[in-house]
Design a protein around this motif. Structure first.
Motif, short mmCIF file in Angstrom:
data_model
loop_
_atom_site.label_atom_id
_atom_site.label_comp_id
_atom_site.label_asym_id
_atom_site.label_seq_id
_atom_site.Cartn_x
_atom_site.Cartn_y
_atom_site.Cartn_z
N VAL A 147 0.87 -1.17 0.00
CA VAL A 147 0.00 0.00 0.00
C VAL A 147 0.90 1.23 0.00
CG1 VAL A 147 -1.67 1.35 1.33
CG2 VAL A 147 -1.87 -1.14 1.27
N ASP A 151 -2.69 4.41 -3.35
CA ASP A 151 -3.74 3.38 -3.31
C ASP A 151 -5.02 3.84 -2.63
OD1 ASP A 151 -2.40 1.22 -4.62
OD2 ASP A 151 -1.09 1.13 -2.87
N TYR A 152 -5.02 5.00 -1.98
CA TYR A 152 -6.25 5.40 -1.29
C TYR A 152 -6.44 6.92 -1.33
CZ TYR A 152 -2.70 6.09 2.35
OH TYR A 152 -1.59 6.46 3.02
N PHE A 166 -8.06 -2.34 -1.09
CA PHE A 166 -7.43 -1.26 -1.86
C PHE A 166 -5.91 -1.40 -2.03
CE2 PHE A 166 -7.73 0.20 2.54
CZ PHE A 166 -6.49 0.73 2.79
N MET A 167 -5.32 -2.46 -1.44
CA MET A 167 -3.87 -2.65 -1.64
C MET A 167 -3.60 -3.02 -3.11
SD MET A 167 -3.22 -6.42 -0.03
CE MET A 167 -3.77 -7.90 -0.86
N THR A 168 -2.34 -2.84 -3.54
CA THR A 168 -1.96 -3.38 -4.84
C THR A 168 -1.48 -4.81 -4.58
OG1 THR A 168 -1.24 -1.20 -5.49
CG2 THR A 168 -0.52 -3.01 -6.88
#
Ligand code: IMP
Length: 503
Positions: A147, A151-152, A166-168
């Motif tokens: 993250v 990502d956010y 929402f993490m990659t």
């Protein structure tokens, strides 16, 4: 009748340096701050030296492996704290020895079921925006994703959103296997236009990050302090109780220098500790003792075999020893007397035992004063505790970032060995000699140490000195009156900063 010193003892702030002639050679880049760390005989080279005269204090809130790497990179040395189990101290030493420049041990991990709010809290605490998501949230768990702030969007997302959403994820990130070289890692960073490259072991467990922003930093560190195998040098603290187990573990782990960490060095316990080490290892293991504040204390430790002697009782920023027990001495006076004692001992025996001014450095010029007064190097706690690399949490207090800093004599540290009175019943602190506190957060070690060293070099030039020895020979020191002290800061003006703050 008790003995009375005729003169009061003084602190660094009561002294100033008076400039001498500076020749055209006296420019900061010509100043060498290299200094001996361990004892040597007349005519011989010191077996261990520092490239800059700074060491970090043997304290939980100051010196772990991360601090040790950052300071060795600048030419100084950390002494890893000893108020921890032997195995964990030895592991910290091993981590320094295993450290590969450019590979940053992971220090920000989170589990997939934790939330955006947890990410924000973690970022606040560590100051890092790249977080590894591991299966169990541990630093070395299996890597599931990363993250970053890309990502956010805090304004558009619910704080309770789980990290896994929402993490990659791992299948969308570029990562590398442990074992690659720094230049291979850098090639991957450039090729894929990445800011951070996670490195994992064969089982997919998180090992380290390589950051693009660090690339330049590792190209050259002309002053870095290395051992014979080109690994970073590291010191480690020991106590006067469990040395028969602790010393061998630290020596096996690769510690370059040991230091007995104690509030009082003029004791039978230190003599026995030094005798045991000399008996088992001869001169092969380097170990300092302390702390003392006068000639008698210095001679005692020099004769007991200490490789260096630490000076200072009661002057540390978190120290309440003087209030608790009424012992101590102004730090400047202690350094001046012990430096003379060291020189006399050298004349008599041909053995030079370096001394360290420990504690009480508040302003950068106090370091220069300590060196001019005869200290071979300084040890600092509060100074290093303020940096990103210290092991404690960064928190917000009254709108400002601060870091935690606590004394080894506080009940938080539970370091009863440091205050060992030899009484077998005293396996706990019966009263505190240190406090738990905050210090202003100051950024990276590198930025701060660079600025401090440039001030020291500049003052050396003002005194016409290009080396530590020359500074000591040429320094002219004056005591200042309380009124002169007022004159030393900005005075009789209205500071714009203060006006801005009042608005
Ligand atoms: P500072 O650089 O002024 O913060 O002082 C750091 C030094 O204070 C350390 O290197 C120790 O010698 C000393 N020290 C560490 N913990 C304590 C404590 O709890 N009480 C008294 N002195 C301490």
């Amino acid at each position: 009748m008790a003995f009375f010193y005729e003169e009061p003892s003084h602190t660094f702030s009561e002294y100033l340096l008076v400039p001498s002639y500076s020749s055209a050679e006296c420019i900061p880049s010509n100043v060498s701050l290299r200094t001996p760390l361990c004892r040597f005989r007349r005519g011989e080279e010191p077996p261990v030296s520092l490239n800059v005269p700074l060491t970090s204090a043997v304290m939980q809130s100051v010196s772990d492996d991360r601090m040790a790497v950052a300071l060795a990179r600048e030419g100084g040395l950390s002494f890893i704290f000893c108020s921890q189990p032997i195995e964990s101290e030895a592991e910290m030493v091993r981590r320094v020895k295993r450290y590969k420049a450019g590979f940053v041990a992971n220090d920000s991990s989170i589990g997939p079921d934790e939330t955006l709010a947890d990410i924000l809290a973690l970022k606040d605490r560590t100051g890092h925006t790249t977080v590894a998501v591991t299966h169990d949230g541990s630093l070395t768990g299996r890597l599931l994703g990363i993250v970053t702030s890309r990502d956010y969007r805090v304004s558009r997302m619910d704080a309770s959103a789980p990290v896994r959403d929402f993490m990659t994820p791992i299948d969308k990130i570029v990562f590398a296997r442990d074992g690659l070289t720094l230049s291979e890692a850098n090639d991957i960073l450039w090729e894929h236009k990445l800011n951070a490259l996670p490195v994992v072991d064969n089982e997919g467990n998180m090992v380290a990050f390589v950051f693009r922003k660090d690339y330049d930093m590792h190209k050259e560190n002309p002053l870095e302090l290395l051992d014979a195998q080109k690994r970073y040098a590291v010191g480690a603290g020991i106590n006067t109780r469990d040395y028969e187990d602790r010393v061998p573990a630290l020596v096996d782990a690769g510690a370059d220098v040991l230091c007995i960490d104690s509030s009082e060095g003029f004791t039978e316990w230190q003599r026995r500790t030094l005798a045991w080490i000399r008996g088992r290892y001869g001169d092969a293991v380097k170990v300092g003792g302390g702390n003392v504040v006068d000639e008698e204390g210095f001679r005692f430790l020099a004769e007991a075999g200490a490789d260096f002697v630490k000076v200072g009782i009661g002057g540390g920023s978190i120290c309440i020893t003087r209030e608790a027990k009424g012992i101590g001495r102004g730090q400047a006076t202690a350094v001046i007397e012990v430096a003379r004692a060291r020189d006399r001992y050298f004349e008599e025996t041909g053995v030079y035992v370096p001394i360290c001014s420990d504690g009480g450095i508040v302003l950068d010029y106090h370091i220069t004063l300590a060196l001019a007064m005869g200290a071979d190097f300084c040890m600092l706690g509060r100074y290093f505790a303020r940096f990103d690399e210290s092991p404690t949490n960064r928190v917000m207090v009254n709108g400002n970032y601060v870091k935690e800093y606590w004394g080894e004599g506080s009940s938080r540290a539970r370091n009863w060995q440091r205050y060992d009175s030899g009484d077998s019943a005293s396996i706990k602190l019966s009263f505190e000699e240190g406090v738990d506190s905050y210090v202003p957060y100051a950024g990276t070690l590198r930025e701060n140490v660079t600025e401090t060293l440039s001030k020291i070099r500049s003052t050396f030039c003002n005194c016409g000195a290009l080396s530590m020895a020359e500074m000591r020979r040429k320094a002219k020191l004056t005591l200042v009156s309380p009124v002169t002290l007022v004159e030393g800061g900005a005075h009789d003006v209205i500071l714009k900063e203060a006006v801005k703050r009042a608005k």
